[in-house]
Structure formats: C-alpha cells, structure tokens
Write an enzyme that holds these catalytic residues in place. Structure first.
Site, PDB file in Angstrom:
ATOM      1  N   HIS A   1       0.865  -1.197   0.003  1.00 25.88           N
ATOM      2  CA  HIS A   1      -0.096  -0.075  -0.136  1.00 25.88           C
ATOM      3  C   HIS A   1       0.812   1.044   0.041  1.00 25.88           C
ATOM      4  CE1 HIS A   1      -0.100  -0.255   4.359  1.00 25.88           C
ATOM      5  NE2 HIS A   1       0.249   1.021   4.325  1.00 25.88           N
TER       6      HIS A   1
ATOM      7  N   SER B   1       3.891   2.046   8.406  1.00 27.88           N
ATOM      8  CA  SER B   1       3.602   1.002   7.517  1.00 27.88           C
ATOM      9  C   SER B   1       4.896   0.661   6.924  1.00 27.88           C
ATOM     10  CB  SER B   1       2.552   1.430   6.432  1.00 27.88           C
ATOM     11  OG  SER B   1       1.600   1.359   7.013  1.00 27.88           O
TER      12      SER B   1
END
Lengths: 504, 498
Positions: A84, A194
C-alpha cells in the site's frame, strides 16, 4: 611460598575472571549498540506520488497524492515494504536517516493480496552502511517487540516497544478482501510506520502494516510466514499471489444431530462444504454436504481450526503455506464414507472480484456516449464510505450473491453502464445508468471484450441493450449511434473508444 | 383635507371592514363546525416484528377527525393502525367518548370510526364533502384541538396530483395546498368557501399540504355505506407499472406511427390488481374509457387539468369493466379490463400487515416467519440498504407476483440459542425452501410439513442458496420447545392463521 603462589594464582584467576567478565560485558554492549545502529541504518523512508484511476470514466485519472511510508533492507540489495506504500505510484524515492540524498527507486514485485512489495534502487551506493535484516519466526504472545519506522512523515526514525497480544487470521485492509495471518501488538502503529520492521532479538518478526481506527494502541504486523510466502513466490521472477481450493464451508458440526444426519462419526470433527466455486480446482472433487476432516496431516476441528505453528488457526493457514500449483490432500466424509483426494491450489477467484485492485489501468468501452466498465470493488467504492448499502440494489445483490446467481461457465465478469456522455442520441438513456448489462443486440455479454463488437452488430435499425432485472431494453437508433460515436469521443476528449484492462 | 386624503381613508376603511367580514366568515364556519370536528386519541399496541409472540410498547397517539354521519367520524389511517383503544373528544362534552373502527382502508388512507349513540349527548352534525376545485383559490383548514378549541389555518390550492400514499402501494388523487400557514397532515378539514373539499394527509417543509380529495372521500363513504364492514371491497388498484414513453426512437422501435404521440409504456405486469390479467409487458396504453393518455401517462381532466391516468382506474368501482385501448405488436387493440382491488395479505411480500399478529413458528429455537415489508422495515431507517439482498429481492422485485407455487416467503429470522440448536445459532435472514421434504410455498405449509416424515429421527429444514441443512431431533422436542418458550418468555410457539 607455595601458599603465596597459590593465593596469587587464585587472585590472578579472580582478576582474569573479572577482566574477562568486564570485556565480555563491554562486548555485549557494543554488539547491541551496533545491532541497534544496523537496524536503524537499514530502515528507510519511502516517499512517493500515487494516482488512481477514475473507475466510472476510466480514461481519466484522479488527483495525485503524496505518500510516506517505511521499508527496510533485506538480502540481495532489496527493500521490503508494504504494497500500500507503493501501489498506483507514479514516482518513488527513498531516504536514509541522517543523509540528505534522495534515491529514486523502482517497484520490482508487488503483492497486493499480502500487502508486501520489493523495491530496488538505481544507485547501489544507497546500500553502503546498511545491513540486510534477517527474519525470525512467529513471536510468542506476551513477548516484547520493537517497531521501527517513520510515523507521520518525521525525518527521524521512531522506535516503539510493544507486546504481542494476539495472533490470528484477519482481513488485510489493502485489498479489503484477502485474509491471512496477522500479529496484533500494542505498539503504536501510525501512518508512515507502515512497511517498517518489527524486531525481536535482532530479527525481523513482522512488517507493521495496519491499525484500527476506532481502537487505541492496536497495531498489526504481517508475520514472517506471509513474508516468506511472498519472497518464495517472487523467486521465479513473477508474483502469482496466494491460491485457494475454491469452496465455501460452514462451521457448525458442533451439533450431534447434524453430524448423525451427515453420517459422520460422532467423535469426528470437521466442517461442511456449502458450495464449490465454478471453474475452481475443488469443483470436480468436493460437493455440498461433504464434511472435511483433515487437510494434509492437519486435523480440522468443528470451528474449522487446525493446530499449526504451535497455534490454533483457521484451516486456510495450511493452504497459505503453499504456492499456486502445489496441492493439498483433503480428507472428507461423503455418505458415510471417508475419502481422500488431492486438490491443486489455484487462484480460484470468484466471478465478482471482492478485492480492491491496484496498478491496473481499468478497462472500458464507450459507444455512442454510453460508457461500459466491469463491475469491480474499485467501481463500487465510488459510492463512498457506506458503498455497500448505498450502491444500487442490482449491484448489491450481485456483489453478495454472484456465485449463486451466475450459471454461465464462460462468464468472466459483469459489465455496467457506468456513465452516459450526454448527446442527442442517448438523451433518454439516463434511467439505465448503473444497471448491469445482460445482452447487447441479442448477444450475451460475459466480459468487456464482448461489448464493443456487440454494440456495432445491430441486426435492424436499432441497437438494443438489455439490463439484468429490467424488462424494458435501452434503445438507440443504430445509424445515429454510429454517426455520433466519433463526435462524442472528441467532444468529451476521450483518447480511445476502448481499453482492455492493462497491468501498469 | 383634500379629496384624495378622504378617499384614501375611505379605501382603508373598506379594506378593514372586508378583513373583518372575512374573519367573521371564518368564525362563523368555525362556530358551525363545533359539533362536527373531533379530536381522536388512540392507544396503539403493535406487535414486535422480531419477537412476533409479543407486543412492543404501548403508545399514545392522536389525530383529528370530522363527523360524516350522526355517529360516524372520518379520519386518516395514520396512528389508527394497530389501535387497541380509540376515543374522541368533542366540543359539547368534557369526557372522552369510546369509538370503534368501522372501516379502515390503508390504500386510500381513510378510516371510518363509529360511536355508540348512547355515549353521546346528541348526534354529531355531519360534514358533506363537495367536489369543488379551483386552482389558486384560498382555502381554510379547521381542526378541534385537544385543548378544546377549534384551530384554523389557510393556504392556496396549487394543483391536483395523483400521489402514492406512504401507507400503501396505491396512488390517489390529492389536492396540493401551497403556502399552508400551519402544518396539517392529520385529517384537518379543508374548506373552499363554505364547502369542505378534503382532509389533510401529508405536509412538507416547503409549506405544502396534501389533501385526500372529496372525490376519493365520497367514493370511500359510498362503498363503506353500501356494504357490511366485512364486505368492504375498497378501490380498484393498478396491477401493473407504467413509465413515460417520450423517447422517439423507442416509439419507432415499438412500431408506432410518428403521428401517434400519445400512450404510456407498461413496464411490468403484476399477478394482482387491475390489468394484471389483461395487459402485457411492453403494451402501450393509448386510451382508458375513451380518454387519451399522453406519453407522460396523463390525461386532461375537465376540472383538474393534466393528471395521471391512475385516477381513471381508482375512481371506478371494483368489478366494473374499464375499456383500454393499447398498442400491441404494432397495432391497436381494445381490451376489457376488470377493475380489481387486492389485499396486502395477498401479496408475495405484504406491503403492510397492520392490526394483525405476524405469522411465525418457533421450533427447536428456530424462528420461522412470514416475510413482510413491516418485518424488513423493522430493521431501522436504512432497512432497504442493509437487508440481506436475496431476502430483499423478494420484496423489491416480486412483491406483487405471488403464484400458486409461491404465495409467501418464509424466512428463518434468527435462532434462540439452546443446546438443541448448537452449531446453528448464527443463522438468520435466510429463506426456507423445504421442510421435511415439502416445498414451502406459504407460511401455512409449515403446519403440514411438521407432521411429515414421522419415521425420521429429525425434522429437516432446507434453505435457498448456500446454507447448511437444519436438523432438529424429534425425540423430546416438545419438552425442549416448552423449555425454550419458558426461558425466552414465549407465550405461543406458533401463530399461523388457518
């Protein structure tokens, strides 16, 4: 004398011991610092520009957004991060802590279903002073882990400690549909974290990847079993993604009456097959009412769980250990008989794709201002946050029940009239917007490939399009439609009348 | 003082006296209405759709009404449905007077209440509804408030329009009042001059109010008077849906000559209602009773102007023949269409089931229920978006299409957890297909199916789509059911009407 010598020896022995101990302690401290430093030097900041497509009028792209994430160096001069962080990118660069230089990078492999990606850097000097991080196993619950990364876009690395609180199968929010093993920690995982490594004893035990919006201090990481699956998968130079067997099942054999009715011995645990996916690998092997009791050597309990990695996890985890093309042995009961069959693991995706897709230019066909696109999760999410309840009913029904409603083996998907580019020829077509195409000029539409050809095949002076569940067909004057086709493309600045889905 | 100033004063005096006389005219009407207008108080006690063996909370509601006979009061159906006790207040008496529901018609949204003569000091003065209509005319509304006063409001007749009632699937002629000075939606009586022309049934934020027109009221009263209560047949309602046919390409596709510009397109034909047996999908309705229908589905009414064709059907009486001229297969055809009404209970998924207990059976903790719109709507505001799509499609697409093979949809609502239903406790919102080998075509089938396959160890319930088979051991089931009933406070494990 001898006594003296003895004492001296003893003393010196004690001294040596002390000196050794001192040196040893010093060594440990240095090694830990070094390791810590190595980890920090190997964690990198990823900056990118992302741009998605407009799924209603797919020749257009939406506005650009800047993304920030973390990644880390692994063997082979590669950077591992989350998918992502680098999906739909138009540009990506890396930055090391304490260095001003930016390093343009490239996505080598991306696995959207497992939210992992591998980047390479054009300038190999990037790797000077970095250290490929090693992978560990699945950490134990209630042990401490450290998360490294650049949360909220900060220039300096942040390290937070947390405790492993739970290990289970859960949905990966990147695609919104795939479910794999996740490890839950109470270490704060914020946007930007992330893709950063989660460490224990100097080894990577996970990649930080998602949190829960409504809960405080709950962060999730991707465990090394999933990372290893991804790394093994790309060994052949291509990412194939996770596979499945292609059946749905019910976990309800706790009921002794049901067990008896299905002629399964009372002491036997298992799950009940409800349906096999059309064209799947399980289709010729299993049938509704079969009771699966074992997958490979793993016994399946009534909750559909198996004992694996010293944990109790959903039986899908057995399949997750293997790659597409490998097979598993399934033991099941049918009519009181125990059977054992091999099933090959394959993609086996449902006719209506539930997963969000990335890095693909979506396909479309425009004919006389009528825009046709495939029904995808990306298309449906145009209805906003509550898209599942806000989408038109026909789409909601199909999204939930496509495998039951579709009886045609050759069907590849569903096509929807996504937009009408207004013109005289289509002035009265507004009511058909967002309806799902059944036939065009009498030809059944099984995929986008069928649309362009069928539109131009007008048997008489009309072009008729029938939509699912709508009695009244859409009618166009065929001659007018052909005549206005090109002018409409020009008026609305559409670069091409069609595009089939294209991997970017 | 010059002559101009004198004239000005005179003018002002005239205006003032006009206003006074208007006000006194209003007062006179109000005074006359004191033995005609009533306040209605209702105790409503509906069933709990998700626990159909019990009732939900008692609610006190109110509305207004007017006398249409010495002992009869007309009101709308709002707040009257699921009533357990109705009483009225009138100007002449202090106490509340008990009333009973004589006829209730949810399609036209009208309700006739009956009063016991001996409860009243004297007969009420009936209001007669006059079919007067004048676009743009000022109208007055009157109602008798709970405080014992007659209140009034005013507005202007904006248009006549055929509108769907929020109470049912039927569409009726409404007068729409604009610039309404008060929110009126509870059977307040509207007057045009000295004549009552309708009662209020809706209002909007845009200061509009909808009136049930005198035509509809008089039709209802005539039907209600003409037959005993049980035989009230109601209004004919549409057995098809129709949509505009304004697209010239579509008209050519349907082989209509260019000179023919009228006609409305039949997009769907039901299995119930007027036209359900005579019309076909893709027919184009050109005329009804010799009156031309335009491409928007309207006709020119001598009084109301252009209004929707539904009025040509609802204005008729059930059983009468209506002449249709349709365009079918490229030519004109004459059809004799029987005016039909239908009850909501005849629908595959009833639009409403007021005043009655939901039908269900509880067996082994499994709650099997008849699907109705009320059941779906009990989910809350976004019921249409959150209901299971397969269950919902029966309401959305097939509600008006019951067949001999499918008269009701029976769902497993949810499961009351007990040991007997271990493993099944999360099932719910799924459609029953078979019970002990019998196809379930209506809720009534459950009773018979339960008596089947008595040699089997189990009751077996199957469902549509991919769902497990429910297996309920027969041995000791009665006792277990009794325990479940006691534990969950269920008075009756079954309510299925014969």
């Amino acid at each position: 004398m001898s006594y003296f010598r003895k004492r001296l020896v003893r003393l010196s022995a004690v001294c040596i011991v002390f000196v050794w101990a001192g040196l040893w302690m010093q060594n440990i401290a240095t090694a830990e610092d070094e390791r810590e430093q190595n980890i920090e030097q190997s964690v990198v900041l990823i900056r990118c520009v992302q741009q998605d497509f407009d799924y209603i009028t797919p020749w257009k792209q939406t506005s650009m957004v800047q993304g920030v994430g973390s990644g880390f160096v692994i063997t082979g001069n590669r950077i591992l991060t989350n998918a992502h962080n680098v999906s739909n990118i138009r540009y990506v660069e890396l930055k090391k802590q304490n260095f001003a230089k930016r390093y343009p990078a490239k996505v080598e492999f991306i696995g959207h279903d497992c939210d992992l990606a591998i980047l390479s850097v054009f300038d190999q000097s990037f790797f000077e002073g970095t250290w490929p991080l090693e992978f560990g196993g699945i950490p134990k619950v209630n042990t401490t882990v450290s998360t490294y990364g650049f949360p909220l876009g900060g220039q300096h690395i942040s390290v937070t400690e947390g405790v492993v609180s739970r290990i289970q199968m859960d949905t990966y929010s990147h695609t919104g549909a795939d479910s794999h093993l996740v490890i839950q920690t109470d270490a704060a995982i914020n946007p930007g974290n992330s893709g950063g490594p989660v460490m224990q004893n100097g080894k990577v035990v996970g990649v930080a990847f998602q949190g829960i919006r409504l809960a405080e201090n709950i962060g999730y990481m991707i465990p090394t079993t999933v990372i290893q699956h991804f790394l093994d998968d790309v060994n052949d130079g291509r990412y194939d993604s996770y596979g499945s067997l292609g059946f749905s099942y019910y976990r309800g054999l706790h009921n002794p009456g049901y067990k008896d009715y299905l002629k399964v011995p009372q002491e036997q645990d298992g799950v009940i097959v409800l349906r096999t996916t059309m064209n799947s690998s399980a289709e010729d092997v299993l049938q509704a009412g079969d009771v699966i009791t074992q997958i490979d050597e793993y016994n399946v309990d009534d909750d559909g769980m198996v004992k694996i990695h010293d944990l109790t996890l959903l039986m899908g985890e057995v399949i997750e250990q293997k790659q597409i093309g490998e097979s598993v042995e399934v033991t099941f009961f049918r009519d009181g008989q125990m059977r054992r069959e091999k099933i090959t693991i394959a993609l086996n995706r449902p006719i209506m794709e539930y997963a969000r897709s990335y890095d693909k230019a979506p396909g479309y066909v425009v004919f006389a201002g009528l825009t046709f696109v495939p029904v995808t999760r990306n298309f449906l999410e145009n209805w906003g946050r509550d898209w599942l309840s806000d989408i038109p009913f026909c789409l909601r029904y199909l999204f939930s029940y496509s495998s039951q409603l579709n009886t045609e083996r050759q069907r590849k998907g569903y096509i929807v009239l996504s937009e009408i580019l207004s013109d005289k020829v289509n002035s009265y077509c507004g009511g058909f917007k967002s309806q799902v195409v059944e036939t065009i000029n009498g030809d059944t539409v099984y995929s986008l490939d069928d649309v362009a050809q069928a539109c131009r095949k007008s048997t008489d002076s009309f072009c008729t399009i029938k939509f699912m569940g709508v009695e009244k067909p859409l009618i166009l004057d065929a001659k007018q439609a052909l005549e206005s086709h090109e002018p409409i493309l020009r008026k609305y600045q559409i670069p091409a009348e069609s595009r089939m889905e294209k991997q970017l | 003082m010059n002559i101009r100033v004198v004239l000005k004063y005179l003018c002002l005096l005239c205006v003032g006296s006009c206003c006074l006389s208007a006000a006194s005219a209003d007062e006179k009407i109000a005074e006359k209405l004191k033995d005609s207008l009533v306040y209605v108080k209702i105790s409503v006690y509906p069933y709990d759709q998700y626990r159909p063996w019990k009732k939900a909370d008692v609610q006190e509601k109110s509305t207004y009404g007017c006398a249409v006979g010495p002992y009869q009061v007309l009101t709308t159906t709002y707040n009257i449905s699921d009533a357990t006790f109705v009483s009225i207040r009138i100007d002449a008496q202090n106490e509340y007077i008990p009333a009973t529901v004589e006829v209730i018609d949810y399609e036209s949204n009208l309700c006739l209440l009956r009063l016991e003569p001996n409860e009243l000091a004297g007969p009420l003065v009936p209001i007669k509804f006059s079919e007067n209509y004048k676009k743009g005319a000022e109208v007055q509304s009157y109602w008798f408030s709970y405080k014992g006063h007659i209140y009034s409001g005013r507005g202007f007749i904006d248009r006549a329009e055929v509108l769907k009632s929020s109470r049912s699937y039927a569409q009726f002629l409404n007068y729409v009042v604009s610039n309404a000075s008060q929110r009126t939606s509870s059977a307040e009586v509207y007057f045009l001059g000295k004549k009552a022309i309708g009662i209020a049934c809706w209002s909007s934020d845009e200061q509009e109010a909808g009136l049930i027109s005198a035509e509809v009221i008089n039709h209802f009263l005539a039907d209600a008077a003409g037959s005993p209560k049980a035989a009230y047949e109601g209004f004919p309602v549409l057995g098809f849906s129709a949509i505009w046919l304004i697209d010239p390409t579509r008209r050519r596709y349907l082989k209509m000559p260019e000179s023919m510009q009228k006609g409305v397109f039949v997009s769907d034909v039901y299995n119930l209602g007027t036209g359900s047996e005579e019309l076909q999908q893709a027919d184009i309705i050109l005329e009804i009773d010799g009156i031309s229908i335009d491409a928007h589905g309207r006709f020119k009414h001598p009084k109301f102007g252009l209004i929707s064709f539904e009025h040509l059907i609802t204005r008729r009486k059930v059983g009468e023949t209506i002449k249709f001229e349709v365009w079918r297969d490229g030519k004109k055809q004459q059809l004799k269409v029987k005016a039909r009404s239908f009850k909501a209970s005849e629908m595959l998924v009833p639009y409403y089931e007021y005043d009655s207990q939901p039908q269900y059976m509880v067996i082994g903790g499994f709650i099997l229920q008849k699907l109705t719109r009320g059941y779906l709507a009990a989910r809350g505001e976004d019921w249409a978006g959150t209901a299971d799509p397969h269950v919902f499609h029966y309401y959305r697409e097939l509600a008006y299409k019951p067949t001999d093979e499918r008269k009701d949809i029976v769902v497993l609502s949810y499961v009351l957890p007990a040991e007997i239903n271990l493993g099944y406790q999360r099932l719910g919102s799924i459609v029953v297909s078979r019970f002990n080998g019998k196809d379930i075509t209506s809720i009534k089938d459950l009773v018979e199916a339960r008596q089947l396959e008595t040699d089997s160890k189990y009751h077996v319930i199957e469902f549509e789509n991919d769902n497990p088979v429910v297996v309920i051991p027969r041995k000791g089931l009665d006792l277990i059911d009794a325990q479940i009933a006691q534990r969950y406070g269920i008075q009756n494990l079954i309510h299925i009407e014969p």
